[in-house]
Motif scaffolding. Sequence first.
Motif, PDB file in Angstrom:
ATOM      1  N   SER A  52      37.745 114.816  64.471  1.00 55.09           N
ATOM      2  CA  SER A  52      38.546 114.669  65.398  1.00 55.09           C
ATOM      3  C   SER A  52      39.987 114.402  64.294  1.00 55.09           C
ATOM      4  N   LEU A  53      39.775 113.712  62.993  1.00 54.00           N
ATOM      5  CA  LEU A  53      40.957 113.425  62.462  1.00 54.00           C
ATOM      6  C   LEU A  53      41.706 114.556  61.926  1.00 54.00           C
ATOM      7  N   LYS A  54      40.993 115.697  61.917  1.00 56.52           N
ATOM      8  CA  LYS A  54      41.880 116.840  61.275  1.00 56.52           C
ATOM      9  C   LYS A  54      42.713 117.327  62.389  1.00 56.52           C
ATOM     10  N   ASP A  55      42.652 117.076  63.672  1.00 54.77           N
ATOM     11  CA  ASP A  55      43.328 117.394  64.754  1.00 54.77           C
ATOM     12  C   ASP A  55      44.815 117.068  64.493  1.00 54.77           C
ATOM     13  N   GLY A  56      44.882 115.913  64.197  1.00 54.85           N
ATOM     14  CA  GLY A  56      46.278 115.232  64.054  1.00 54.85           C
ATOM     15  C   GLY A  56      46.631 114.993  62.422  1.00 54.85           C
ATOM     16  N   TYR A  57      45.914 115.343  61.454  1.00 57.83           N
ATOM     17  CA  TYR A  57      46.576 115.224  60.182  1.00 57.83           C
ATOM     18  C   TYR A  57      46.072 116.377  59.119  1.00 57.83           C
ATOM     19  N   ASN A  58      46.682 116.410  58.155  1.00 53.75           N
ATOM     20  CA  ASN A  58      46.603 117.722  57.415  1.00 53.75           C
ATOM     21  C   ASN A  58      45.694 117.438  56.081  1.00 53.75           C
ATOM     22  N   TRP A  59      46.093 116.195  55.470  1.00 51.83           N
ATOM     23  CA  TRP A  59      45.297 116.115  54.067  1.00 51.83           C
ATOM     24  C   TRP A  59      45.739 114.376  54.016  1.00 51.83           C
ATOM     25  N   ASN A  60      45.214 114.047  52.989  1.00 49.92           N
ATOM     26  CA  ASN A  60      45.583 112.798  52.425  1.00 49.92           C
ATOM     27  C   ASN A  60      45.736 112.458  50.926  1.00 49.92           C
ATOM     28  N   PHE A  61      46.602 111.599  50.451  1.00 50.19           N
ATOM     29  CA  PHE A  61      46.909 111.365  49.065  1.00 50.19           C
ATOM     30  C   PHE A  61      47.025 109.704  48.907  1.00 50.19           C
ATOM     31  N   GLY A  62      46.362 109.275  47.975  1.00 49.68           N
ATOM     32  CA  GLY A  62      46.249 108.118  47.850  1.00 49.68           C
ATOM     33  C   GLY A  62      45.874 107.618  46.136  1.00 49.68           C
ATOM     34  N   GLY A  63      45.226 106.416  45.968  1.00 46.81           N
ATOM     35  CA  GLY A  63      44.803 105.889  44.761  1.00 46.81           C
ATOM     36  C   GLY A  63      44.098 104.784  44.984  1.00 46.81           C
ATOM     37  N   SER A  64      43.252 104.498  43.813  1.00 49.03           N
ATOM     38  CA  SER A  64      42.467 103.237  43.864  1.00 49.03           C
ATOM     39  C   SER A  64      42.167 102.778  42.622  1.00 49.03           C
ATOM     40  N   ILE A  65      41.613 101.736  42.541  1.00 49.84           N
ATOM     41  CA  ILE A  65      41.416 100.907  41.186  1.00 49.84           C
ATOM     42  C   ILE A  65      39.937 100.396  41.553  1.00 49.84           C
TER      43      ILE A  65
END
Length: 192
Positions: A52-65
């Motif tokens: 269901s997350l794809k219904d409202g959002y296209n993609w994600n971008f971020g980062g991590s350590i």
Amino acid sequence: MKTSIKLGVAALALATSFSFSAKAQTTTQSTSTERSGVRLSVGPEVGVPVGSLKDGYNWNFGGSIQADLPIYNNQLYATVNAGFNNFFAKDINGFKGENLQLIPVKAGLKYFAASNFYIQGEAGASFVANKDKVGADKSAAFVYAPQIGYLIPLGGKNYLDAGVRFESNTKFVDNGNNSNFFGLRLAYAFGL
């Protein structure tokens, strides 16, 4: 074919190719020694929402350590990971919602099954950085993330850590669904 199925097939193909290439190489004492000790990694992450997350959002971008702490025989490591993910909202019928911003904090285990190929599992909490803007009922949710990956040696104790994972958060909204995505992490890793 759905995007989630494509990503799942790609992850399976990646894991299989790494497994076969790792079996074909001989393990030397220097590789084991170079991979020993505490290792830190930092890098970007991208992903594709599923369910269901794809219904409202296209993609994600971020980062991590992430920190990898050796437990047993240079094969089993404890991991501690913190990051940031921004999910970009879709434009639906001329209306664009707010981006969803999550801060996952996880701990888990990383097991090297063959040479530099690993299987990793983490769990923890994911915090909503913009709770009021996205209408979330809760500030935090349980998160878990199984991952497969490969450490590509760059020389000495330096590696490129390439991993594919599925990450799932429990509900941030009481009547909502889980926030799930497939992600790719490409990080620079170095031994201490």
